[in-house]
Scaffold this active site. Structure first.
Site, short mmCIF file in Angstrom:
data_model
loop_
_atom_site.label_atom_id
_atom_site.label_comp_id
_atom_site.label_asym_id
_atom_site.label_seq_id
_atom_site.Cartn_x
_atom_site.Cartn_y
_atom_site.Cartn_z
N HIS B 134 0.83 -1.20 0.00
CA HIS B 134 0.00 0.00 0.00
C HIS B 134 0.87 1.25 0.00
CE1 HIS B 134 -4.14 -1.27 0.42
NE2 HIS B 134 -3.75 -2.25 1.22
N CYS B 203 0.75 1.96 -5.72
CA CYS B 203 -0.15 2.74 -6.58
C CYS B 203 0.35 4.16 -6.78
CB CYS B 203 -1.58 2.73 -6.05
SG CYS B 203 -1.77 3.54 -4.48
N ARG B 212 0.64 2.84 -11.67
CA ARG B 212 1.43 2.10 -10.68
C ARG B 212 2.86 2.63 -10.70
NH1 ARG B 212 -2.97 1.03 -9.93
NH2 ARG B 212 -4.02 -0.97 -9.88
#
Lengths: 58, 235
Positions: B134, B203, B212
């Site tokens: 993340h 991301c 990305r």
């Protein structure tokens, strides 16, 4: 809405206030424990991989 | 009287919805981090307990990155989906930055740490060891991903060996469908021959999902855990 709840709670003002507080905490608990974990993946922050949904292609 | 009741009820609804939205923001920005930090600590301490209970004689460290992987690979147990098997250290992201690496890249798995793409190579093996994490929410593990530069070290341990990867190519922006970035020899990475590579993905933009960010590296050194931490961590 809130007035209706208040009128339907039992006891005097203090008891009603205490019950209201407990109700608010219960609602927050349900939101954090069940509703938000369900809603959060609908936001884009989870998409960190490059092959999401493309496993079949590989 | 009827109108007043209607206006009041609508107002109360609006305030309620507003309060729920504020609570949701608190949940996403703050609470997911608290939960993730707890489960990451849990994963790491679980790994350490598991490693502490393992006799040192089973340490079958590959002496050099050039040694044959066939000799060591088969006797190691397969990674189990959703289970932590390694800890990653990236000094560039902070002296204390260390996160568990779990098998698989499912949503639930990534809440507990970094996720290893199941179809890619094992840690330290020939091929591409690809890991996703993340950028924001759930502890923000890869928040400072754009700071990664060529020459930065990414150190991993599986309890028997320290693997030191060196970043070769800093953040590379691509689209989510660009699955070639986690190929055994990643496309566009500049690598041409088979080797022991590392790919990190997260991301981009920070709060979005349109692109990305990718970073590539190669295995620079390995050392058994008995020899202590690599210099890049202890120094």
């Amino acid at each position: 809405m809130y007035g209706w709840i208040w009128r339907h709670l039992p006891g005097n003002a203090w008891v009603r206030a205490l019950i209201s507080l407990l109700l608010v905490l219960a609602v927050i608990y349900v939101l954090f424990q069940y509703v938000f974990p369900w809603a959060e993946p609908l936001l884009p922050f989870n998409d960190v991989t490059v092959n999401e949904g493309m496993a079949a292609v590989r | 009287m009827r109108l007043r009741l209607l206006v009041r009820t609508v107002s109360e609804m609006c305030i309620t919805v507003g309060a729920v939205i504020v609570l949701f923001v608190v949940y996403v920005l703050f609470w997911t981090g608290v939960r993730a930090d707890t489960s990451m600590d849990h994963e790491i301490s679980g790994l350490q307990d598991q490693w502490a209970g393992r006799p040192l004689s089973t340490a079958t460290a590959t002496a050099t990155p050039t040694a044959s992987p066939a000799a060591t690979a088969p006797q190691q147990p397969a990674y189990r989906d959703g289970t932590a098997f390694a800890v990653m250290y990236i000094p560039r992201l902070g002296r204390d930055w260390h996160k568990p690496v779990l098998q698989g890249t499912g949503t639930g798995t990534l809440k507990k740490g970094l996720g290893h793409y199941a179809a890619t190579a094992r840690l330290g093996a020939t091929g591409n060891f690809a890991v996703a994490g993340h950028r924001r929410t759930y502890g923000d593990p890869f928040k400072d991903f754009p700071l990664l530069r060529k020459g930065d070290t990414v150190v991993l341990t599986d309890g028997t060996t320290w693997y030191t990867y060196e970043i070769d190519r800093g953040p590379y922006k691509t689209v989510p469908s660009d699955i070639g970035v986690i190929d055994p020899v990643p496309v566009k990475s500049g690598f041409t021959a088979a080797g022991r590579y590392l790919t990190l993905t997260t991301c981009e933009p920070e709060w979005g999902h349109s692109h990305r960010l990718i970073a590539w590296g190669h295995l620079a050194a390995t050392q058994p855990v008995e020899d202590g931490m690599p210099d890049s961590l202890s120094g």
